[in-house]
Design a protein around this motif. Sequence first.
Motif, PDB file in Angstrom:
ATOM      1  N   ALA A  48      -3.231  15.376 -19.705  1.00  0.00           N
ATOM      2  CA  ALA A  48      -3.278  13.945 -20.027  1.00  0.00           C
ATOM      3  C   ALA A  48      -2.110  13.188 -19.421  1.00  0.00           C
ATOM      4  N   PRO A  52      -3.285  11.503 -14.704  1.00  0.00           N
ATOM      5  CA  PRO A  52      -3.278  10.124 -14.205  1.00  0.00           C
ATOM      6  C   PRO A  52      -2.111   9.822 -13.264  1.00  0.00           C
ATOM      7  N   TYR A  56      -2.575   8.489  -9.374  1.00  0.00           N
ATOM      8  CA  TYR A  56      -2.039   7.281  -8.748  1.00  0.00           C
ATOM      9  C   TYR A  56      -1.056   7.586  -7.632  1.00  0.00           C
ATOM     10  N   LEU A  59      -2.929   8.033  -4.524  1.00  0.00           N
ATOM     11  CA  LEU A  59      -3.250   6.770  -3.845  1.00  0.00           C
ATOM     12  C   LEU A  59      -2.110   6.366  -2.910  1.00  0.00           C
ATOM     13  N   LEU A  62      -2.188   8.510   0.082  1.00  0.00           N
ATOM     14  CA  LEU A  62      -3.197   8.035   1.030  1.00  0.00           C
ATOM     15  C   LEU A  62      -2.635   6.913   1.895  1.00  0.00           C
ATOM     16  N   PHE A  66      -2.045   7.123   5.859  1.00  0.00           N
ATOM     17  CA  PHE A  66      -2.745   6.145   6.685  1.00  0.00           C
ATOM     18  C   PHE A  66      -1.757   5.382   7.575  1.00  0.00           C
ATOM     19  N   ILE A  76      -8.675  10.335  14.277  1.00  0.00           N
ATOM     20  CA  ILE A  76      -9.160  10.215  12.895  1.00  0.00           C
ATOM     21  C   ILE A  76      -9.306  11.587  12.248  1.00  0.00           C
ATOM     22  N   LEU A  79      -6.190  12.531  10.538  1.00  0.00           N
ATOM     23  CA  LEU A  79      -6.021  11.791   9.285  1.00  0.00           C
ATOM     24  C   LEU A  79      -6.870  12.414   8.181  1.00  0.00           C
TER      25      LEU A  79
ATOM     26  N   ASN B  45     -12.175   7.231 -24.710  1.00  0.00           N
ATOM     27  CA  ASN B  45     -11.252   8.110 -23.994  1.00  0.00           C
ATOM     28  C   ASN B  45     -10.273   7.253 -23.186  1.00  0.00           C
ATOM     29  N   LEU B  47      -7.671   7.871 -21.508  1.00  0.00           N
ATOM     30  CA  LEU B  47      -7.260   8.401 -20.206  1.00  0.00           C
ATOM     31  C   LEU B  47      -8.151   7.875 -19.085  1.00  0.00           C
ATOM     32  N   TYR B  49      -9.473   5.028 -18.577  1.00  0.00           N
ATOM     33  CA  TYR B  49      -9.198   3.684 -18.050  1.00  0.00           C
ATOM     34  C   TYR B  49      -8.506   3.766 -16.698  1.00  0.00           C
ATOM     35  N   LEU B  50      -7.526   4.690 -16.606  1.00  0.00           N
ATOM     36  CA  LEU B  50      -6.768   4.839 -15.364  1.00  0.00           C
ATOM     37  C   LEU B  50      -7.685   5.268 -14.225  1.00  0.00           C
ATOM     38  N   TYR B  51      -8.581   6.220 -14.528  1.00  0.00           N
ATOM     39  CA  TYR B  51      -9.478   6.712 -13.478  1.00  0.00           C
ATOM     40  C   TYR B  51     -10.526   5.667 -13.109  1.00  0.00           C
ATOM     41  N   PHE B  53     -10.071   2.614 -12.775  1.00  0.00           N
ATOM     42  CA  PHE B  53      -9.508   1.706 -11.768  1.00  0.00           C
ATOM     43  C   PHE B  53      -9.225   2.430 -10.458  1.00  0.00           C
ATOM     44  N   GLU B  54      -9.048   3.736 -10.541  1.00  0.00           N
ATOM     45  CA  GLU B  54      -8.670   4.481  -9.344  1.00  0.00           C
ATOM     46  C   GLU B  54      -9.847   4.648  -8.388  1.00  0.00           C
ATOM     47  N   VAL B  57     -10.521   1.955  -5.883  1.00  0.00           N
ATOM     48  CA  VAL B  57      -9.495   1.919  -4.827  1.00  0.00           C
ATOM     49  C   VAL B  57      -9.862   2.901  -3.719  1.00  0.00           C
ATOM     50  N   PHE B  58     -10.371   4.077  -4.099  1.00  0.00           N
ATOM     51  CA  PHE B  58     -10.827   5.043  -3.088  1.00  0.00           C
ATOM     52  C   PHE B  58     -11.940   4.437  -2.227  1.00  0.00           C
ATOM     53  N   PHE B  61     -10.403   1.996   0.124  1.00  0.00           N
ATOM     54  CA  PHE B  61      -9.675   2.723   1.164  1.00  0.00           C
ATOM     55  C   PHE B  61     -10.629   3.245   2.233  1.00  0.00           C
ATOM     56  N   VAL B  64     -11.647   0.440   4.502  1.00  0.00           N
ATOM     57  CA  VAL B  64     -10.564   0.093   5.437  1.00  0.00           C
ATOM     58  C   VAL B  64     -10.510   1.111   6.569  1.00  0.00           C
ATOM     59  N   LEU B  65     -10.629   2.393   6.197  1.00  0.00           N
ATOM     60  CA  LEU B  65     -10.589   3.473   7.176  1.00  0.00           C
ATOM     61  C   LEU B  65     -11.734   3.337   8.171  1.00  0.00           C
TER      62      LEU B  65
END
Lengths: 114, 134
Positions: A48, A52, A56, A59, A62, A66, A76, A79, B45, B47, B49-51, B53-54, B57-58, B61, B64-65
């Motif tokens: 736990a 998390p 992060y 990220l 990454l 990049f 690529i 990468l 759960n 925990l 919440y963090l995932y 949002f993650e 983002v992937f 990304f 963008v790639l």
Amino acid sequence: MKTLWSGSREGSLLRYRAMAFTVGTGLLLLVFVGIPIQIWGHSKAVVAVVGPIHGYLYLIYLAAAFDLARRERFPISRLFVMISAGLVPFVAFIIEHRIVASLRAEERSDATAS
Amino acid sequence: MNRESDRQVRWVAPRALVAHLLVLCFVPGCLIAGWWQATVAMSGNGLSYLYAFEWPVFAIFSVVLWWNFLHDDPDEVGGRRLRELRRDESISGERAELRSPDFRTEDEDDELRAYNDYLAQLAQRDRAKGWRSR
């Protein structure tokens, strides 16, 4: 740590290396400490907290990978190797080592060529 | 970006199609995973919440790639490959020069010739190595 935030190759490489080390260590913690404790210890305490945070940090890893790949015009495929290296235990360290070695070899040959 | 936008982007080259396919699979996958984590988070759960949002983002990304990949300047990528190739050649060239006095003599007997062929083969294999095996 002036070069860590500088927009140079060294700064970019240092950011990537720092994040590769961090993410590599975080993944080892998660896989070899957190998950065994969750399965056999029936406690989610480590997962736990580390889960998390590692998510992060990955990220940021990454973004650092990049940045280095764009700056150094990596193909690529390289990468992709850098990105997936962050997902397999131990591999982040190996790939980081090889990236540094290849950039250093390039610098040496540039120095002798000029 | 100005110079890049002048160049024509090849949207249907084989490598571009592979990139389209990867993004088309990966982005919905990320969004589904994010949505799933959001529902798990809603049901209590914390925990997740963090995932939740993650995952988006992937997805961002990867877009963008994908965009960067399509707008890669082939001259720059090719230029790098060429420099690496030259570097590998110059390194193995140096090595051959260093070896040449005691390597491949005129009066080779069969055994020595076989051994030298073996050494040459090894040198050839070193030359073929890329960054992965260095």
